[in-house]
Design an enzyme around this catalytic site. Structure first.
Site, mmCIF file in Angstrom:
data_model
loop_
_atom_site.group_PDB
_atom_site.id
_atom_site.type_symbol
_atom_site.label_atom_id
_atom_site.label_comp_id
_atom_site.label_asym_id
_atom_site.label_seq_id
_atom_site.Cartn_x
_atom_site.Cartn_y
_atom_site.Cartn_z
ATOM 1 N N SER A 15 49.213 -8.692 29.060
ATOM 2 C CA SER A 15 47.984 -8.159 28.473
ATOM 3 C C SER A 15 48.069 -8.123 26.958
ATOM 4 O O SER A 15 47.177 -8.609 26.248
ATOM 5 C CB SER A 15 47.719 -6.746 29.013
ATOM 6 O OG SER A 15 47.452 -6.772 30.390
ATOM 7 N N ARG A 37 45.751 -1.701 20.666
ATOM 8 C CA ARG A 37 45.744 -0.745 21.780
ATOM 9 C C ARG A 37 44.321 -0.367 22.182
ATOM 10 O O ARG A 37 44.031 -0.149 23.361
ATOM 11 C CB ARG A 37 46.548 0.509 21.421
ATOM 12 C CG ARG A 37 48.043 0.280 21.543
ATOM 13 C CD ARG A 37 48.814 1.586 21.657
ATOM 14 N NE ARG A 37 50.175 1.320 22.071
ATOM 15 C CZ ARG A 37 50.588 1.296 23.337
ATOM 16 N NH1 ARG A 37 49.732 1.519 24.305
ATOM 17 N NH2 ARG A 37 51.840 1.043 23.630
ATOM 18 N N HIS A 40 43.073 -3.180 24.252
ATOM 19 C CA HIS A 40 43.704 -3.110 25.573
ATOM 20 C C HIS A 40 43.007 -2.077 26.456
ATOM 21 O O HIS A 40 42.887 -2.252 27.674
ATOM 22 C CB HIS A 40 45.186 -2.764 25.411
ATOM 23 C CG HIS A 40 45.950 -2.725 26.688
ATOM 24 N ND1 HIS A 40 46.382 -1.549 27.256
ATOM 25 C CD2 HIS A 40 46.355 -3.718 27.518
ATOM 26 C CE1 HIS A 40 47.031 -1.826 28.381
ATOM 27 N NE2 HIS A 40 47.027 -3.130 28.563
#
Length: 207
Positions: A15, A37, A40
């Site tokens: 990922s 992040r 994500h």
């Protein structure tokens, strides 16, 4: 049996590798890691074009967290998404939305419960890390508290989501004359997952 990847660590690795393969996500600054992040958390690689931060935001946030500053969250969803094990100083994670006094306070103020819950922060705003991931009215009220002299937060993660007031509240934070250290996602996008992801990224250096 359905064929899909079952190795959690490999899913995690792939990922982040996918996100970092994008040209705009290859830098390895603290702010870039934070954006990675956030991407994500939401699955939208184009988020990078809407993220903006003040020049000293990443440094100010990391320093405040390392110094034990509380993290003041607008909703329980944001607070729940913060990984306590990442926090560098066992920082308090505070959400006052469920306090018993808040519904009546909201009626008295003529504002939302999320905005009214901010009144419970007055004694803790100074030097805190404020995280608004859902309610534009909470971000607007925070700016009013600052104007009223309640205190100056060390940094503000302002990523409320929605169609009414979200874009405007984030713009108000970014352009506020107090020049607060801030991170925003301009436009309608935002939410608790993005907000918590930003805190988690800034709380500890990446391994």
């Amino acid at each position: 049996m359905i064929d899909y990847l079952r190795d959690g660590a490999e899913i995690y690795r792939r990922s982040f590798a996918t996100i970092r393969s994008r040209p705009t996500c290859r830098a390895w600054t603290v702010l870039a890691r934070t954006v990675v992040r956030m991407i994500h958390a939401c699955g939208m690689v184009d988020l990078v074009r809407d993220v903006a931060a003040s020049e000293g935001f990443a440094t100010a946030t990391a320093a405040a967290l390392a110094g034990g500053a509380p993290i003041l969250c607008d909703t329980a969803m944001v607070a729940s998404g913060i990984t306590r094990a990442r926090l560098p100083a066992h920082n308090d994670v505070v959400c006052t939305l469920a306090d018993a006094e808040v519904p009546q306070l909201a009626r008295d103020m003529g504002n939302t419960r999320t905005a009214a819950a901010m009144e419970r922060w007055r004694e803790r705003v100074e030097g805190a890390v404020v995280v608004v991931g859902n309610a534009p009215t909470a971000l607007f009220r925070l700016l009013e508290l600052v104007e009223e002299g309640a205190g100056r937060p060390a940094a503000v993660i302002g990523v409320p989501v929605g169609f009414v007031g979200a874009a405007e509240s984030k713009l108000a934070l970014a352009e506020h004359p107090a020049e607060l250290e801030h991170l925003v996602v301009h436009g309608r996008r935002g939410g608790s997952a993005m907000a918590a992801a930003a805190v988690n990224a800034l709380a500890r250096e990446e391994e």
